[in-house]
Design a protein around this motif. Structure first.
Motif, PDB file in Angstrom:
ATOM      1  N   ASP A  75     -10.166  10.235  -7.460  1.00 27.17           N
ATOM      2  CA  ASP A  75      -9.455  11.267  -6.684  1.00 27.17           C
ATOM      3  C   ASP A  75      -9.621  12.662  -7.296  1.00 27.17           C
ATOM      4  OD1 ASP A  75      -8.009  12.145  -4.619  1.00 27.17           O
ATOM      5  OD2 ASP A  75      -6.069  11.744  -5.512  1.00 27.17           O
ATOM      6  N   VAL A 127       0.844  -1.208   0.000  1.00 28.76           N
ATOM      7  CA  VAL A 127       0.000   0.000   0.000  1.00 28.76           C
ATOM      8  C   VAL A 127       0.875   1.253   0.000  1.00 28.76           C
ATOM      9  CG1 VAL A 127      -1.652   1.337   1.382  1.00 28.76           C
ATOM     10  CG2 VAL A 127      -2.029  -1.090   1.024  1.00 28.76           C
ATOM     11  N   ALA A 128       1.913   1.255   0.849  1.00 29.80           N
ATOM     12  CA  ALA A 128       2.806   2.419   0.922  1.00 29.80           C
ATOM     13  C   ALA A 128       3.472   2.670  -0.428  1.00 29.80           C
ATOM     14  CB  ALA A 128       3.847   2.200   2.014  1.00 29.80           C
ATOM     15  N   GLU A 159       0.840   3.855  -3.160  1.00 28.04           N
ATOM     16  CA  GLU A 159       0.425   5.242  -2.925  1.00 28.04           C
ATOM     17  C   GLU A 159       1.500   6.211  -3.408  1.00 28.04           C
ATOM     18  OE1 GLU A 159      -0.879   5.920   1.065  1.00 28.04           O
ATOM     19  OE2 GLU A 159      -2.797   4.938   0.691  1.00 28.04           O
ATOM     20  N   GLU A 160       2.761   5.852  -3.135  1.00 31.55           N
ATOM     21  CA  GLU A 160       3.855   6.737  -3.522  1.00 31.55           C
ATOM     22  C   GLU A 160       4.024   6.749  -5.049  1.00 31.55           C
ATOM     23  OE1 GLU A 160       7.860   7.409  -1.138  1.00 31.55           O
ATOM     24  OE2 GLU A 160       8.092   5.904  -2.698  1.00 31.55           O
ATOM     25  N   THR A 198      -4.514   7.695  -2.714  1.00 25.94           N
ATOM     26  CA  THR A 198      -4.674   7.280  -1.315  1.00 25.94           C
ATOM     27  C   THR A 198      -5.569   6.048  -1.307  1.00 25.94           C
ATOM     28  OG1 THR A 198      -4.517   9.566  -0.654  1.00 25.94           O
ATOM     29  CG2 THR A 198      -5.403   8.045   0.984  1.00 25.94           C
ATOM     30  N   ILE A 199      -5.067   4.981  -0.695  1.00 24.05           N
ATOM     31  CA  ILE A 199      -5.890   3.763  -0.595  1.00 24.05           C
ATOM     32  C   ILE A 199      -6.562   3.750   0.774  1.00 24.05           C
ATOM     33  CG2 ILE A 199      -5.890   1.229  -0.668  1.00 24.05           C
ATOM     34  CD1 ILE A 199      -3.378   1.391  -2.409  1.00 24.05           C
ATOM     35  N   THR A 244      -8.748   2.443   4.013  1.00 30.76           N
ATOM     36  CA  THR A 244      -8.762   1.118   4.681  1.00 30.76           C
ATOM     37  C   THR A 244      -9.875   0.223   4.129  1.00 30.76           C
ATOM     38  OG1 THR A 244      -8.153   2.402   6.599  1.00 30.76           O
ATOM     39  CG2 THR A 244      -8.542   0.091   6.971  1.00 30.76           C
TER      40      THR A 244
END
Lengths: 532, 77
Positions: free
Chosen positions: B77, B39-40, B43-44, B49-50, B52
């Protein structure tokens, strides 16, 4: 007054029979009311006026869900047609509003649970601290009556609100459907902890009772009854004695008590789950499974994916991922991953989340240091398992050990079982000090002299009792192996001709009647998880 | 399939064939820690943004499903 002590009582059976009779006779629209009234009768017959807590939770969950929904609707109306930047700013404003509502909801529901369940524990510890500091100051230690199932239905309520907040489900305007989801009588006392999206609609629909479901549900109930009456209740005398006066016994008896308690807890809790899920199945309602043959687990992490599954997934969805996916944790993961690599990078954020999960897990089970220790014990085991895994892989590769081979898995299973038994020993022993003493004795005072001097038979348990437990354990083991191979035992029995089916049922009933531990000389075990 | 996503996945677990596997979660090929890392990274890399709520097996069981989620979130987004 009509009162119910446990699921395993004549009164509970009576209520079930009346509910089934009304459910079968009445039309579909009335059936949902039958389920709701039976659920409230069940709750009232155990907790009396404390029913007001369940009503309060249901009404507040209903209201807060609609409140969140109104805010979300208003947001989507106002952001329609706006430019990206404006839309983002307005979304952020409404998200903030929703977060405030969720904070209020958590304070209300989790706060009530904390107040009723943990105030005495916290007060006692504050007083102990005052004593240690030499202060004369003492705060009162209140004692509250706790409504049955509050630890379970509170988690369901919070999950529902989080799912509405995350737009996973729409808020339910129908109070009756929500009330039934919160109170369904088979599961109110010990779970499984259900999600709104899994059971609410089916409960409200109250499907027609089918013979097939009735047969499969009854089979499962019988199997649960066998686990509870033949195994859990029979082991009670041994467990009470060993944990009541552990100083009297040597390491062998203590180890026997640790294994015995783990087996008792499994038989009691999974037996109750069979009864609960079987009852729901009779009504045509599918509840989530809570056990998946946990003693076949190769690691502690796997064990918790197979034991009390609905609690584990609740903590994963509503604590582990929200904590590890929070902005500061994500930043930490990205930074750590660059410095420490793929394996250890995410472990830092992961271990913070894991700590939160296991602290809450321990505390959820009860207000006591033994439960907190139990949580921390599993936190350390799972975390260290993750840390050393690359080293273990390297060592096994060097030694040319096949990690997926059957003998290696057997060794892992035995190791995991031993670690689980130690954990459950601390879980059962209220005094942490005594727990450590018992742990020490297993290693320092282990002899087999108890087998010769007859002490094992002084608990009110004779050779026959031990034999019945061993036979039952072997039976469960064989059933477990068949289930692991994907064989659906109940469905295959139900497919046989009627004579074979009834022969199996009578054999099981006879087994329970003959070998069940009830009557004079036996102390029935109160359902363990109902106390949480 | 986006090459950047495959690179991220292969970097996390080089032993899995991500182009064909459709049971990443069901078969425990991606554990909780891998998901945190994944996920990190996503996102980068994709500037999204994912939330929860998106962390469900259906979105993480295959590279294809992951890509569908990334595309959807980029558009939202």
């Amino acid at each position: 007054m009509f009162s119910i002590a446990t699921y395993f009582s004549v009164e509970a059976l009576l209520l079930l029979l009346v509910t089934v009779a009304l459910y079968v006779c009445l039309p579909q629209k009335a059936r949902r009311y039958v389920l709701l009234i039976s659920s409230y009768v069940f709750f009232f017959s155990i907790s009396g006026k404390l029913l007001v807590f369940l009503l309060f939770s249901t009404l507040s969950v209903h209201h807060i869900g609609l409140w969140l929904s109104d805010v979300q609707n208003e947001c989507s109306i106002r952001t329609k047609g706006l430019e990206r930047e404006e839309r983002k700013a307005l979304n952020a404003e409404y998200n903030k509003k929703q977060r405030k509502i969720m904070a209020f909801a958590c304070i209300l529901h989790i706060g009530l649970l904390l107040l009723l369940k943990y105030t005495p524990f916290f007060s006692q510890n504050i007083n102990a601290l005052f004593g240690l500091l030499g202060l004369q100051l003492r705060i009162p230690v209140p004692k509250f009556l706790i409504p049955i199932g509050i630890s379970f239905y509170t988690l369901q309520a919070v999950a529902y609100l989080f799912d509405v907040y995350r737009k996973k489900i729409p808020a339910d305007r129908n109070l009756l459907r929500l009330a039934l989801f919160m109170s369904f009588f088979p599961q109110i006392m010990e779970g499984p902890i259900c999600r709104y999206s899994d059971t609410a609609e089916a409960l409200y629909e109250a499907p027609k009772m089918h013979y097939g479901n009735f047969v499969l549900g009854s089979q499962r109930m019988l199997f649960g009854l066998m686990k509870k009456l033949v195994i859990a209740d029979r082991l009670n005398l041994l467990i009470q004695n060993v944990y009541g006066e552990p100083n009297k016994y040597d390491g062998f008896v203590i180890a026997l008590g640790a294994v015995g308690y783990t087996f008792q807890l499994y038989a009691d809790f999974s037996g109750t789950m069979d009864l609960v899920i079987g009852t729901a199945q009779m009504f045509g309602i599918k509840l989530p499974e809570n056990f998946k043959r946990p003693f076949f687990s190769a690691t502690i992490s796997e064990f918790w994916k197979r034991w009390h599954i609905t609690l584990g997934t609740w903590f994963k969805d509503y604590i582990f991922f929200p904590v590890s996916m929070s902005k500061p944790m994500k930043k930490l993961t990205t930074k750590a991953r660059k410095k420490l690599g793929n394996r250890y990078g995410p472990l830092i954020a992961g271990s913070v989340s894991l700590f939160c999960v296991w602290f809450c897990n321990g505390l959820w089970h009860g207000a006591g240091w033994n439960y907190i220790f139990f949580g921390m014990y599993h936190f350390v085991l799972i975390l260290s398992g993750n840390i050393i895994e690359p080293v273990v892989i390297k060592i096994t590769q060097k030694l040319k050990i096949n990690r997926s081979a059957f003998p290696y898995r057997c060794v892992q299973i035995v190791r995991t079982f031993i670690l689980v038994c130690f954990g459950e020993m601390f879980f059962r022993q209220e005094s942490l000090k005594q727990g450590f003493k018992m742990f020490g004795k297993i290693f320092t005072d282990f002899t087999f002299k108890t087998l010769k001097d007859g002490l094992l038979f002084e608990f009110g348990m004779d050779r026959q009792d031990y034999l019945i437990i061993i036979v039952s354990a072997v039976l469960l083991f064989i059933i477990g192996i068949l289930q692991e191979k994907g064989i659906e035992i109940r469905a295959s029995i139900a497919k046989r001709n009627i004579a074979v089916q009834f022969a199996v049922y009578y054999a099981l009933i006879l087994f329970i009647v003959v070998f069940g531990a009830y009557g004079a000389g036996y102390v029935p075990l109160d359902p363990i998880y109902a106390g949480f | 399939m986006d090459e950047r996503l495959l690179e991220i996945l292969e970097d996390i677990n080089p032993e899995v064939d991500f182009e064909s596997c459709t049971t990443l979660i069901d078969d425990h090929l991606l554990d909780s820690l891998s998901i945190i890392s994944l996920v990190a990274e996503i996102e980068e890399e994709f500037d999204i943004t994912i939330p929860t709520v998106e962390i469900i097996p259906e979105n993480f069981n295959s590279a294809e499903k992951l890509w569908e989620m990334i595309t959807r979130l980029s558009e939202e987004d």
